[in-house]
Design a protein around this motif. Structure first.
Motif: not given
Length: 346
Positions: A62-68, A84-86, A91-92
């Motif tokens: 999921h993290v990789l999908a968000v980054l890509d 994302l934090l804002d 996620l991590c």
């Protein structure tokens, strides 16, 4: 040495015992015993360790999908983490994002990069004087550290003649424009069809570009960070700066003018240049080199008739005058012998 000890140790041990053999040959009894009696491994194959806080396989994907994703594909992990934090999403850590990308070989530049067209290589050709001029500016050391005088020099690449030179305490487009105008006036008003220079601020200034466009002169520039695109000017500057008479520093701009006047007068009228069959630049520029070449040939032929054995019965000739010169010889000339016109490089 260890090989010799290993070779003779068994026989010596058998005859005098292990303790004395180790003492004589300087061998450790403990090391010998450990080698002869290895311990069995205490543990079996190491089991993979999983930290209790590490991401699951689904979370990693999921993290990789968000980054890509198209939204974040051209952003660094630090920017993705902050955005994302804002938005109230975590996620991590940034380090984990970098580690996941590194495992996928995706840690290179993520931002979209502008594609610059390749710089065109200047290809210029001259088969007579006043076709291609090359000019450049070099520094002459002044009386104190950090003080320089700027020497402007323009040279005809076919004849190697210094058409004009000037010395100024600074460098700018206005002075460069006046310098080119003065060079044309010093050449009896004859302008070349192309002028080549590097990419200095004066050479690429709007004032110089406008002047050359007004005069109908093609403008050519060296490629960035390619020093050998302007070989004629660079070679002449080396001849100047390695001249035995050049001082380490000039006491004033007047001193620099006096020296350069003497140097360029000598260079044009007395210096026999290897690139033009050992003629002077002035003689090639004004066309008298042809008559001088004929006289040289006549002198050599007379010497041959007087003593042919000294030439191994081969009639000598002076080195030929060049018929064409180039800055980066055009490929068409190299392959077919055809001589194209000078390529304009804006």
């Amino acid at each position: 040495m260890n090989r010799v000890i290993d070779e003779y140790f068994p026989a010596l041990e058998k005859s005098i015992g292990t303790v004395r053999a180790c003492a004589i040959l300087g061998r450790s009894r403990a090391t010998l015993h450990r080698h002869r009696n290895p311990r069995p491994p205490r543990h079996g194959p190491r089991r993979p360790f999983h930290h209790p806080a590490e991401l699951s396989e689904q979370e990693r994907e999921h993290v990789l999908a968000v980054l890509d994703s198209p939204r974040f594909a051209d952003k660094s992990p630090g920017q993705v983490w902050a955005i994302l934090l804002d938005e109230g999403v975590y996620l991590c850590s940034q380090a984990t994002m970098y580690r996941l990308l590194r495992e996928r070989g995706q840690t290179g530049e993520r931002r979209a990069q502008a594609v610059r067209p390749a710089t065109v290589k200047p290809e210029l050709e001259a088969d007579a004087p006043n076709q291609v001029w090359s000019w450049d500016i070099t520094k002459l050391k002044g009386p104190a550290r950090g003080v320089y005088y700027l020497l402007y020099v323009i040279i005809d690449i076919f004849s190697r003649k210094t058409v004009h030179w000037e010395i100024w305490p600074t460098e700018n487009g206005t002075l460069a424009k006046e310098f080119i105008q003065n060079a044309i006036a010093a050449n009896d008003g004859t302008a070349p069809r192309s002028i080549h220079a590097d990419r200095g601020t004066s050479m690429t200034s709007n004032t110089v570009t406008g002047l050359l466009a007004l005069l109908g002169i093609d403008q050519s520039h060296s490629r960035p960070h390619v020093s050998n695109d302007n070989p004629y000017s660079e070679a002449q500057f080396k001849t100047l700066k390695y001249c035995p008479a050049v001082p380490q520093r000039f006491g004033s701009i007047e001193d620099a003018n006096v020296f350069c006047r003497q140097f360029f007068t000598y260079y044009n009228n007395e210096h026999r240049h290897s690139g033009i069959a050992m003629h002077t630049p002035a003689s090639v520029h004004d066309g008298t080199a042809t008559a001088i070449q004929a006289r040289r040939a006549a002198t050599l032929h007379a010497a041959f008739h007087a003593h042919p054995q000294r030439f191994r019965s081969r009639r000598p000739y002076p080195p030929p005058l060049p018929t064409k010169v180039w800055i980066n010889q055009p490929h068409a000339t190299q392959q077919t012998g055809y001589s194209p016109q000078i390529t304009q490089v804006a």
